[in-house]
Design an enzyme around this catalytic site. Structure first.
Site, mmCIF file in Angstrom:
data_model
loop_
_atom_site.group_PDB
_atom_site.id
_atom_site.type_symbol
_atom_site.label_atom_id
_atom_site.label_comp_id
_atom_site.label_asym_id
_atom_site.label_seq_id
_atom_site.Cartn_x
_atom_site.Cartn_y
_atom_site.Cartn_z
ATOM 1 N N HIS A 234 1.936 4.597 -2.948
ATOM 2 C CA HIS A 234 2.439 5.797 -2.492
ATOM 3 C C HIS A 234 3.405 6.667 -3.197
ATOM 4 O O HIS A 234 3.657 7.832 -3.776
ATOM 5 C CB HIS A 234 1.853 6.498 -0.876
ATOM 6 C CG HIS A 234 0.112 6.263 -0.891
ATOM 7 N ND1 HIS A 234 -1.157 6.902 -1.397
ATOM 8 C CD2 HIS A 234 -0.346 5.658 0.615
ATOM 9 C CE1 HIS A 234 -1.434 6.711 -0.142
ATOM 10 N NE2 HIS A 234 -0.962 6.001 0.823
ATOM 11 N N HIS B 186 0.629 -0.989 0.101
ATOM 12 C CA HIS B 186 0.258 0.451 0.396
ATOM 13 C C HIS B 186 0.546 0.979 -0.008
ATOM 14 O O HIS B 186 0.188 1.975 -0.923
ATOM 15 C CB HIS B 186 -0.648 -0.376 1.444
ATOM 16 C CG HIS B 186 -1.666 1.069 1.852
ATOM 17 N ND1 HIS B 186 -3.248 1.457 0.600
ATOM 18 C CD2 HIS B 186 -2.014 2.860 1.872
ATOM 19 C CE1 HIS B 186 -3.645 2.606 1.326
ATOM 20 N NE2 HIS B 186 -3.035 2.746 1.929
ATOM 21 N N GLU B 187 1.799 1.462 0.865
ATOM 22 C CA GLU B 187 3.014 2.757 1.038
ATOM 23 C C GLU B 187 3.171 3.070 -0.735
ATOM 24 O O GLU B 187 3.895 3.537 -1.121
ATOM 25 C CB GLU B 187 3.335 2.661 2.471
ATOM 26 C CG GLU B 187 2.513 2.717 3.659
ATOM 27 C CD GLU B 187 2.047 3.641 4.449
ATOM 28 O OE1 GLU B 187 1.921 4.655 3.055
ATOM 29 O OE2 GLU B 187 0.704 3.252 4.459
#
Length: 448
Positions: A26, A22-23
């Site tokens: 980003h 997920h990170e």
């Protein structure tokens, strides 16, 4: 590894993989958009490992493994060196900021598809949806009989017991009549209706399934194996014998046989069995004895084994597996939003929420079932993270996206005062949801 430590270990593996992915979403999009990333952290709090990259980003693993974050150069958090102003987040065009924020959930969605694709190529061992109905249950009222195989539920093809129970479980939340197509052991097709409208409102899925009474069918009462030296073998029972009666009581299936043995042996260990062997009815006398197998509780046994369950493994080639992964992702996304909508409208109970304890337990059990099952579990949790993060709650990615949509409409950013107030509201909502989910987990454990 016992259940507690196994649950903790596989929870950490799950969070580590999914949070990192997920990170990274980003991080990767931010870098593509020219934003300087200061820190990439898996976990919160004090760093237990860190390293400075050539790009100036600090990569770290922190002590609290319940999440993670990407810290970018942001003018809202302090003065920015004029030489780095073109790498600052808030100075980027709004479409780039939207892309950066949406990338986290987007990568979770991508992970879901990849994990399901791998699962379908490996093949997930499962059990065929051959069912029975508990006596006097709603499933029995609907006409489910022992040995029925579920072919379709509400027009959707069903291949495995997992497919069947997941589809029925989601349908119970709507409490609407559910059409089923089943085929009996003689090959006759029947169309039935599960009367889900008779389920009481406000219960969790587990309670609904128990009330419904739809269960996997037990194997027929056949001695598939006879253990040498055990009571059944000494009494002359042979593999393939069909057990018809225990002390004169008719036997329906292997589970029913086990129940009769336990009940009758508690009164007198000497049992009279009527068996059918090659069209010949025989009367055998067996003396049951109490034993514990592989650490299980002591129970009355005679030393025979049942037929194995009919297996149904879904395994596809690369292209078919990818198609199945996309279809499953779309189906589960619709089901998730359906559940959220029903909970918000009061149609479904918030008891269906599960927190970190529940996730840990399922992580451990799915890991014990093999790689394909664990990939399926990772895919479902990853999809849940994507959906939850897209909810328009301040502090989550969806809350930031809401701010940017407002900015697009009004032509200027949302004020810092409103954003700060939103952060407090978001924290309250988030901790309320986490507390409720944790309460549900503990309540389920204490009630089991």
């Amino acid at each position: 590894m016992n259940a507690f430590f196994g649950s903790v270990f596989w929870l950490l593996v799950t969070l580590g993989v999914l949070v990192t992915f997920h990170e990274f979403g980003h991080y990767w999009v931010a870098r593509r958009c020219g934003v300087k990333v200061l820190r990439f952290s898996v976990g919160f709090g004090r760093a237990i490992w860190s390293r400075k990259g050539r790009d100036g980003c600090e990569y770290q693993v922190a002590a609290i493994p319940l999440g993670g974050y990407v810290k970018m150069l942001d003018a809202r958090e302090g003065d920015v060196d004029p030489a780095l102003r073109d790498q600052e987040f808030t100075g980027k065009p709004i479409w780039q900021r939207i892309a950066i924020v949406a990338a986290g959930p987007g990568f979770n969605l991508l992970f879901t598809v990849i994990a399901l694709w791998l699962m379908f190529m490996l093949g997930k061992p499962d059990i065929a949806p051959i069912v029975t109905a508990a006596p006097h249950s709603l499933a029995a009222t609907a006409g489910i009989r022992a040995g029925d195989r579920i072919e379709q539920i509400d027009g959707e093809d069903i291949a495995t017991w997992s497919d069947a129970i997941d589809t029925v479980a989601n349908a119970t939340l709507g409490r609407q009549p559910l059409p089923l197509t089943v085929v009996d052991p003689q090959g006759q097709t029947r169309h039935l209706i599960l009367p889900l409208q008779q389920l009481a409102a406000g219960q969790d899925v587990g309670s609904y399934i128990e009330t419904l009474g739809l269960q996997l069918a037990s194997p027929p009462p056949v001695a598939a194996t006879v253990v040498p030296g055990q009571p059944a073998a000494r009494a002359g029972l042979q593999p393939g014998d069909l057990i018809q009666k225990v002390n004169g009581q008719a036997v329906v299936d292997f589970q029913d046989f086990s129940h009769h043995v336990a009940q009758q042996a508690a009164l007198d260990p000497t049992l009279q069995l009527q068996v059918l062997r090659r069209q010949q009815v025989l009367q055998l006398t067996v003396t049951a004895r109490k034993e514990s197998m592989e650490g299980s509780p002591v129970r009355w046994m005679i030393g025979i084994g049942s037929q194995p369950a009919v297996m149904a493994t879904l395994r596809y080639g690369p292209f078919k597996a990818f198609e199945a992964a996309l279809a499953t992702t779309w189906h589960n996304t619709r089901q998730s939003f359906n559940l959220i909508g029903k909970m918000l409208s009061g149609q479904a109970s918030t008891r269906n929420l599960s927190g970190v304890v529940g996730i840990a337990q399922v992580a451990n059990s799915s890991a014990q079932m093999g790689l394909a099952w664990f990939l399926n579990f990772l895919a479902m949790v990853s999809l849940s993270l994507a959906i939850i993060n897209l909810l328009p709650i301040p502090i989550l990615d969806g809350g930031h996206l809401l701010y940017y949509l407002i900015e697009l409409v009004k032509g200027s950013p949302v004020s810092e005062r409103i954003m700060l107030a939103g952060q407090y509201v978001g924290l309250v909502l988030l901790f309320t949801l986490m507390g409720l989910a944790f309460y549900n987990d503990i309540h389920r454990i204490l009630s089991s």
